[in-house]
Design a protein around this motif. Sequence first.
Motif, mmCIF file in Angstrom:
data_model
loop_
_atom_site.group_PDB
_atom_site.id
_atom_site.type_symbol
_atom_site.label_atom_id
_atom_site.label_comp_id
_atom_site.label_asym_id
_atom_site.label_seq_id
_atom_site.Cartn_x
_atom_site.Cartn_y
_atom_site.Cartn_z
ATOM 1 N N THR A 48 -74.838 -13.548 86.521
ATOM 2 C CA THR A 48 -74.515 -14.210 85.196
ATOM 3 C C THR A 48 -73.193 -13.778 84.408
ATOM 4 N N ASP A 49 -72.570 -12.530 84.787
ATOM 5 C CA ASP A 49 -71.293 -12.444 84.225
ATOM 6 C C ASP A 49 -70.295 -13.101 85.177
ATOM 7 N N PRO A 50 -69.006 -13.508 84.417
ATOM 8 C CA PRO A 50 -68.078 -14.274 85.321
ATOM 9 C C PRO A 50 -67.459 -13.202 86.343
ATOM 10 N N ALA A 51 -67.097 -13.761 87.347
ATOM 11 C CA ALA A 51 -66.476 -12.891 88.542
ATOM 12 C C ALA A 51 -64.715 -12.740 88.072
ATOM 13 N N ASP A 52 -64.208 -14.121 87.269
ATOM 14 C CA ASP A 52 -63.071 -14.030 87.229
ATOM 15 C C ASP A 52 -62.559 -13.216 85.788
ATOM 16 N N ARG A 53 -63.451 -12.367 85.267
ATOM 17 C CA ARG A 53 -62.930 -11.519 84.060
ATOM 18 C C ARG A 53 -61.854 -10.586 84.343
ATOM 19 N N ILE A 54 -61.988 -10.102 85.611
ATOM 20 C CA ILE A 54 -60.671 -9.447 86.206
ATOM 21 C C ILE A 54 -59.799 -10.197 86.721
ATOM 22 N N ASP A 55 -58.336 -10.293 86.610
ATOM 23 C CA ASP A 55 -57.615 -11.350 87.051
ATOM 24 C C ASP A 55 -56.696 -10.785 88.421
ATOM 25 N N ALA A 56 -57.791 -10.722 89.411
ATOM 26 C CA ALA A 56 -57.393 -10.073 90.907
ATOM 27 C C ALA A 56 -56.864 -11.241 91.629
ATOM 28 N N ASP A 57 -56.139 -10.791 92.468
ATOM 29 C CA ASP A 57 -55.658 -11.493 93.553
ATOM 30 C C ASP A 57 -56.669 -11.918 94.348
ATOM 31 N N TYR A 58 -57.585 -10.804 94.944
ATOM 32 C CA TYR A 58 -58.310 -11.050 95.821
ATOM 33 C C TYR A 58 -59.912 -10.491 95.269
ATOM 34 N N ARG A 59 -60.895 -10.996 95.927
ATOM 35 C CA ARG A 59 -62.092 -10.264 95.542
ATOM 36 C C ARG A 59 -63.038 -10.339 96.652
ATOM 37 N N LEU A 60 -63.970 -9.179 96.660
ATOM 38 C CA LEU A 60 -64.943 -8.781 97.806
ATOM 39 C C LEU A 60 -66.286 -8.418 96.952
ATOM 40 N N TRP A 61 -67.381 -8.901 97.623
ATOM 41 C CA TRP A 61 -68.709 -8.435 97.117
ATOM 42 C C TRP A 61 -69.334 -7.483 98.065
ATOM 43 N N LEU A 62 -69.901 -6.387 97.455
ATOM 44 C CA LEU A 62 -70.650 -5.733 98.341
ATOM 45 C C LEU A 62 -72.219 -5.504 97.675
ATOM 46 N N ARG A 63 -73.149 -4.979 98.572
ATOM 47 C CA ARG A 63 -74.355 -4.848 98.266
ATOM 48 C C ARG A 63 -74.491 -3.118 98.249
ATOM 49 N N ALA A 64 -75.024 -2.773 97.386
ATOM 50 C CA ALA A 64 -75.448 -1.300 97.545
ATOM 51 C C ALA A 64 -75.724 -0.872 98.649
#
Length: 663
Positions: free
Chosen positions: A79-95
């Motif tokens: 539910t939280d927006p991924a773009d709340r941090i103005d990052a150049d690149y993004r990566l998602w990891l699972r614990a």
Amino acid sequence: MSQGPVPPPDDHGVADWPEGSAPAPLPDSLPDGRPWPLIAVTVVRDDGGAALAATLASLDGQAYPRLHHDAREVAAAETDPADRIDADYRLWLRAGDLLAPGALSALCLEAELSGAGAVAGLRVLFAGEVHGLDLLGAPGVASCGEGEPFDCGDILVSRESLGHLGLLASSAPPASESLWSRLAAAGVRTSRIGRPVLLRREPAGGPPPSGLSVASLTDLGHGGGAGIAHRRLGEALELAGHRIAHLRLADESPPAAAEWSDRFSRTEAAIVSGSYDLVLAGNLHGATRGGGFVGRLAAALPTAIALHDLFPLTGRCAHPKDCPVIASGCDARCPTPTEYPQLAPGRIAGAFAAKRQALAAPLLLANSDWTESRARALAPAGTAIAPIRLAFPTGVFRPRDRAALRRELGLPEHDVLVLFAAVIADAPDKGFDDLVATIAQVARPGVGFVAVGRLDDPGVFGLPGLHVPGLIGDEETLAQWYGACDVYLTASRLETLGQTPIEAGLCGTPTVAYRSTGLTSAVIDGVTGLLVEPREDALAEGLDRLIADAALRRRLGAFARIVLESRFSHAAAAVSLNDALAGWPGMPGMAPETRLRFRPEMLRHFAFARDRQAGARGLVAVPSRPAVRLLRRAKQAVLGRGMPLWMRRALYAAALLRRRVSR
């Protein structure tokens, strides 16, 4: 999705992970001076505990300068927006997922250098022990399903690319395969690197699919530059699950007979009757100057020719340079018929015609952008040509403690050391005259030189302190010499790629080279070394610049290690070969895969793996005896480096006589 108990650090096959030594410090900016991009990593947890702690430790160990990461529960992440941090690149990891050492810098640097909006790397799959590695397939291959959201830790995606997919307002990207497919469908430029970026704990699946049965064919085997390259391609295919049989034409016919031999009945029969799916041929001119043999093989079963040089496209030479004849067809007008690979002028037109006819069926594999462009210019219309990457053992050729190496090798501690290397270091095609002139211009107190390879007369340099280890027959020792030196120098202008600059760069040693031929793929100007224009004094100017600037040497060496490991590992070569073959109509049964799978042994070829693969031996022939070197110098003084026809016939007759006596 619970990851379960996290295994002890060593159980996934990476030494001392994640509490081991940190990656080497990164340069303080990108190669062009811009700051490193900001990367935001979201860690999605569903049970917290040790799994989350291990993932966060792997992030902290990245030593990446601009990294923001946070951990969220699955519901919050959705539910939280991924773009709340103005990052150049993004990566998602699972614990529970772990980033491999240096993963973020490797992914980011490839994205910045290639202009790709998304970059994927290898996954290492383990359950107590590593049971496989895999990598996303070619962009555009349809995914096999949506999979679980956030299960895409092997892909670094730019902010702009996520915008194309409408994911900036939603933090739930799909699984890797689906995300990769959607990125391609949206027109996002993608790239893949051939080094591990993610370690994923999951149960072992079924056995890998049955690979191809491949006959790897050379003239003399795996010695020398082209032979080494061909052996490494075979290794890459084996690590990708294929079965390789190595055949040498020299086992049937002596090299002295090459000019008169184009039939190898035993070898041909063994290949045609061997139920092979593919012939991978390369570097055949040491055993034959003709094209009929390859043509017959290609008519019988799929055949690919690795262009370690341009011999398959010419009447007789390996590099046509600026030959005025080849544009209208090679024939008796050839200006260099006595240079290796020699051929009597009257036979050149026939050899050229036979090769042209033979090229109707095989796939030509080009190891650099320049080689591909030359192949398309020289080959008959309709010839199948595809790019590939050569393979290098990146776990053997790696940065080490330079001071310790110098003590071990007996090299001066404080000199700036310049290394040059080739199997035949004084060969004219390696630019030996330019090399001698360049060294004379930059030689001074505090600057030392190392010559690796066959060098019949070291005195030609006039350097009393020249270090001459000579021919080095194993990769481990060669890597030590690269790592002990500060700069690698090549004066060659005739390379389909240039393996030595890549080996040096993998060891953290930048190169100075001409902006010429395949060297423009082996050396990235301002990133892994310096490319200079092919003019007088240019090499000396580039070399002087690096000699005077230790910080620039360290900067280029650090970038070289990262980029070249990503682009020239065994995995990168296997991926490029798979792409070439899957896209070739000559192998209609080989379809593109959603994921390419590799044997667990692939991990051993990377520097951070536990139980690294040992370097190969037998790279070159044993050094010649002093009497042989003296005779060779005398012959060159009288006849030059070419070999007249009468001498070639005499050697052929002697080889036949020796074979009869031995029987």
